[in-house]
Design an enzyme around this catalytic site. Structure first.
Site, PDB file in Angstrom:
ATOM      1  N   GLN A  76       0.798  -1.289   0.063  1.00 52.80           N
ATOM      2  CA  GLN A  76       0.009  -0.211   0.130  1.00 52.80           C
ATOM      3  C   GLN A  76       0.640   1.121  -0.009  1.00 52.80           C
ATOM      4  OE1 GLN A  76      -3.113  -0.224   3.060  1.00 52.80           O
ATOM      5  NE2 GLN A  76      -3.694  -2.278   2.296  1.00 52.80           N
ATOM      6  N   CYS A  77       2.000   1.160  -0.669  1.00 53.59           N
ATOM      7  CA  CYS A  77       3.106   2.314  -0.770  1.00 53.59           C
ATOM      8  C   CYS A  77       2.484   3.098  -1.922  1.00 53.59           C
ATOM      9  CB  CYS A  77       4.202   1.718  -0.687  1.00 53.59           C
ATOM     10  SG  CYS A  77       5.582   3.042  -1.375  1.00 53.59           S
TER      11      CYS A  77
END
Length: 120
Positions: free
Chosen positions: A38-39
């Protein structure tokens, strides 16, 4: 136990919890990388890791991916969810390991070794 003098002296857990002796990778060029799903750079990072792996895997190159949730909670999933995401969405063919900390007192031993190694 004696202190590790090489990453090849280490044992880590893969995403399914099995021990992996890094001596398996002796003689290969190894990129150890912490990853997160989820970067803001997830798409480009996983895409480029896959491309890099495909380009060099036949030349003794390996990527060892260690998910980490230490940076803004960007890897909240379980190991199973992480593997499903990476292998389905990005078709990763390199190994995904147990989610670990990479900094601080609770850092995985392999990352403590890498941190120490850059100081010596």
């Amino acid at each position: 136990m004696a202190a590790a003098t090489s990453i090849h002296d280490s044992t880590v857990k893969d995403a399914s919890g099995k021990d992996v002796h890094l001596s398996t990778y002796k003689g290969k060029k190894v990129l150890i990388v912490n990853v997160a799903s989820q970067c803001g750079l997830t798409n480009s990072n996983y895409t480029e890791l896959g491309q890099l792996y495909e380009m060099f895997k036949n030349q003794g190159f390996e990527i060892l991916a260690f998910p980490c949730n230490q940076f803004g909670g960007q890897e909240p999933g379980t190991n199973e969810e992480i593997v499903q995401f990476v292998c389905t969405r990005f078709k990763a063919k390199y190994p995904i390991f147990d989610k670990v900390d990479v900094n601080g007192d609770d850092a995985a031993p392999i990352y403590k070794f890498l941190e120490f190694s850059k100081l010596t």
